[in-house]
Scaffold this motif. Structure first.
Motif, short mmCIF file in Angstrom:
data_model
loop_
_atom_site.label_atom_id
_atom_site.label_comp_id
_atom_site.label_asym_id
_atom_site.label_seq_id
_atom_site.Cartn_x
_atom_site.Cartn_y
_atom_site.Cartn_z
N ALA A 150 -3.80 -19.95 -4.53
CA ALA A 150 -4.07 -19.55 -5.85
C ALA A 150 -5.54 -19.79 -6.14
O ALA A 150 -6.39 -18.93 -7.04
N SER A 151 -6.48 -20.69 -5.81
CA SER A 151 -7.71 -20.95 -6.12
C SER A 151 -8.61 -19.71 -5.68
O SER A 151 -9.67 -19.60 -6.13
N THR A 152 -8.43 -19.37 -4.38
CA THR A 152 -9.37 -18.29 -3.91
C THR A 152 -8.87 -16.90 -4.25
O THR A 152 -9.68 -16.07 -4.42
N GLY A 153 -7.64 -16.52 -4.72
CA GLY A 153 -7.12 -15.22 -5.14
C GLY A 153 -6.81 -14.34 -4.14
O GLY A 153 -6.62 -13.25 -4.21
N ASN A 154 -7.03 -14.71 -2.74
CA ASN A 154 -6.64 -13.87 -1.61
C ASN A 154 -4.94 -13.95 -1.49
O ASN A 154 -4.32 -14.60 -1.99
N GLY A 155 -4.91 -12.58 -0.96
CA GLY A 155 -3.46 -12.48 -0.79
C GLY A 155 -2.86 -13.05 0.56
O GLY A 155 -3.46 -14.07 1.06
N ASP A 209 -2.59 -5.36 7.43
CA ASP A 209 -3.35 -6.47 7.28
C ASP A 209 -3.87 -5.99 5.60
O ASP A 209 -4.03 -6.80 4.70
N GLU A 210 -4.37 -4.69 5.58
CA GLU A 210 -4.96 -4.19 4.34
C GLU A 210 -3.74 -4.16 3.11
O GLU A 210 -4.13 -4.61 1.93
N ARG A 211 -2.47 -3.96 3.65
CA ARG A 211 -1.44 -3.91 2.49
C ARG A 211 -1.25 -5.27 2.32
O ARG A 211 -1.03 -5.90 1.00
N LEU A 212 -1.36 -6.53 3.02
CA LEU A 212 -0.93 -7.71 2.77
C LEU A 212 -2.18 -8.29 1.74
O LEU A 212 -1.77 -9.10 0.59
N GLU A 213 -3.34 -8.05 1.86
CA GLU A 213 -4.15 -8.28 0.90
C GLU A 213 -4.20 -7.74 -0.54
O GLU A 213 -4.58 -8.43 -1.45
N GLU A 214 -3.57 -6.56 -0.64
CA GLU A 214 -3.36 -5.99 -1.80
C GLU A 214 -2.10 -6.34 -2.80
O GLU A 214 -2.32 -6.36 -3.87
N LEU A 215 -1.15 -6.88 -1.92
CA LEU A 215 0.22 -6.81 -2.58
C LEU A 215 0.13 -8.37 -3.56
O LEU A 215 -0.33 -9.13 -3.17
#
Length: 527
Positions: free
Chosen positions: A446-451, A478-484
């Motif tokens: 949560a602290s980084t905001g990464n997916g 990998d791109e989708r996982l970052e966006e979801l």
């Protein structure tokens, strides 16, 4: 689908195993013979015998053979084409056994002799099937061609020596047509004459398996000062296999498609697949301007040196309409019928052939009801008994009383993807078109905001050969996982599954049933 089953006292053999392209369905899947009825009746052939290498006689072998695991007997060209198909789908080729035209082979109580006939592909054979007290002549596809270009004409003496036979299972395709079918030698001469009249680029489309036509076109092009190139995977594969068997030694050198841009238009001739309007074939890509190395322009000519298969007319007309929009001149079976010859016998040929083998009975196969009925009438006029016009699923008995219909089993279509050996879900009764994958995922911080982050290698099932580019799929994933935006595995699965299904559907050209297994693991620490 040209699958014939012959049984005697509980033993069975299969003859041919073909398919057709269903252009009326999304993504043009294949229709292959259904095994529902044979399996319900306990019929499992001890061997599969191939009469010739056309797709409508060998195209389904890769789908059905894994259910049978039996020897496959085929002449060298058909065997080479089958091996290529089996290799593509990850199947063992040990079962494919080569038999030379003229040779005989035994399978249980059955003895079969391969008898050479002329057709639109080399090494076509009729089969003389001897079992018990009966001799059946299964003609396969044939014609009487005095100038076949590749191979020798039919030897009448060979077939006269068979007379009389108990039954002919015979080709009805051209039975309504009077006279004699055109020779390949005549077509070759017409091609030489017409090509000399063409300006600009020329594309000739024909069936890849019609090697005599491919050779005739290439030789005519050379005489007219044109360089020859092949376009379409099926064409390239067929020519490669045929050359390896010595059938195209007289074919002029080929130019790679990528080099055509360096040649003047009047020096170019392309032999392309796509005569039936297939959307993924070379000619359709040319008509749509989607070929990376070659473009058609106003003043170019496209020659259809093939007849429309019944049912394909709408697709062919759409293709021709697209070509006309480019300003291309079209020559086809309607305005230049001399540029094509059928591979099937007309009435005079049927009469000559039956005069040789003197069959007691005829079972008319191939073609539609009107073709079978015309075949029956011709046979009856010659004193041959022809009481039945069978439909798919008929079990016909031959005994001392002649032919009779034993039972009728309506057949449901069996539809399979062009890229898999399993049927498409929802279109066939068999199962097996699912794709399974396992993803190891690190929990989002949560602290980084990464997916979500994929850990380690994406694991996909390998139970069948696939055209899937796993690296491209992994990068996209990998791109989708970052966006979801998902905080739990359940939410992620709900969001990810339709996206994965859509991506696979586009890149595998099928409609897969996707099962995702998501496993959460601790992300590794990096220093």
């Amino acid at each position: 689908m040209n699958l014939g089953l012959y049984g005697h006292e509980g033993e069975w053999i299969a003859v041919d195993c073909g398919m057709m392209i269903r252009q009326d369905l999304p993504d043009s899947p294949l229709q292959v013979p259904s095994l529902e009825t044979p399996e319900a009746l306990g019929i499992r052939p001890s061997a599969l015998f191939i009469t010739h290498g056309h797709e409508d006689h060998i195209g389904a072998a890769a789908w059905l053979w894994p259910r049978w695991q039996c020897p496959i007997h085929a002449t060298p060209l058909a065997a080479g084409l089958l091996r290529a198909k089996f290799h593509e789908r990850g199947l063992a080729i040990d079962a494919i056994q080569v038999i030379e035209p003229g040779e005989a082979v035994e399978s249980g109580a059955f003895t079969l002799r391969y008898l050479p006939v002329t057709h639109s592909i080399p090494e076509s054979c009729a089969l003389l099937i001897a079992v018990g007290d009966y001799r059946v002549l299964h003609t396969g596809d044939w014609k009487l061609d005095p100038q076949p270009l590749i191979g020798a004409p039919i030897k009448g003496s060979l077939f006269r020596a068979l007379a009389p036979v108990d039954l002919v299972v015979g080709d009805s395709t051209n039975a309504p047509l009077p006279g004699h079918s055109r020779s390949e030698g005549e077509v070759a001469e017409a091609l030489r004459h017409r090509l000399a009249q063409c300006s600009g680029r020329v594309v000739v489309t024909c069936f890849a398996s019609n090697l005599a036509r491919v050779l005739a076109v290439a030789q005519a092009a050379e005489r007219c000062g044109r360089r020859v190139s092949l376009m379409g995977r099926a064409m390239e594969r067929m020519v490669t296999v045929a050359r390896g068997l010595g059938y195209l030694d007289d074919m002029p050198p080929l130019v790679p498609v990528s080099d055509l841009g360096y040649l003047p238009p009047e020096e170019i001739l392309v032999i392309a697949t796509g005569s039936q309007g297939e959307p993924r074939a070379a000619l359709s890509r040319l008509a749509a301007g989607r070929h990376h190395s070659f473009e058609l322009e106003q003043g170019d000519t496209v020659i259809f040196s093939a007849k429309a298969i019944p049912g394909n007319e709408p697709h062919i007309e759409r293709l021709k309409h697209a070509l006309r929009r480019l300003g291309v001149t079209l020559w086809d079976e309607f305005n230049h019928p001399e540029l094509h010859a059928s591979g099937h016998p007309a009435q005079d040929e049927l009469r000559t052939f039956y005069g040789w083998v003197k069959p007691r009975n005829l079972l008319p196969v191939h073609g539609e009801r009107q073709h079978q009925r015309a075949h029956q009438q011709l046979a009856e006029a010659m004193g041959i008994l022809a009481p039945l016009a069978p439909v798919n699923g008929d079990l016909v008995r031959l005994d001392a009383e002649g032919l009779s219909l034993e039972t009728r089993h309506p057949q449901r279509p069996c539809i399979v993807s062009q890229n898999a050996v399993t049927p498409l879900p929802g279109l066939a009764a068999e199962r097996g078109s699912s794709r399974h994958g396992i993803l190891h995922l690190a929990l989002p911080v949560a602290s980084t905001g990464n997916g979500w982050v994929r850990i380690g290698r994406l694991m996909l099932d390998a139970h069948r050969v696939s055209a899937l580019d796993e690296d491209a799929f992994a990068d996209w994933l990998d791109e989708r996982l970052e966006e979801l935006d998902a905080t739990t595995l359940a939410e992620l699965r709900t969001a990810l599954q339709p996206l994965v299904t859509s991506w696979l559907g586009q890149h595998l050209r099928q409609l897969p049933d996707v099962h995702l297994q998501l496993l959460a693991v601790e992300a590794p620490a990096f220093r």
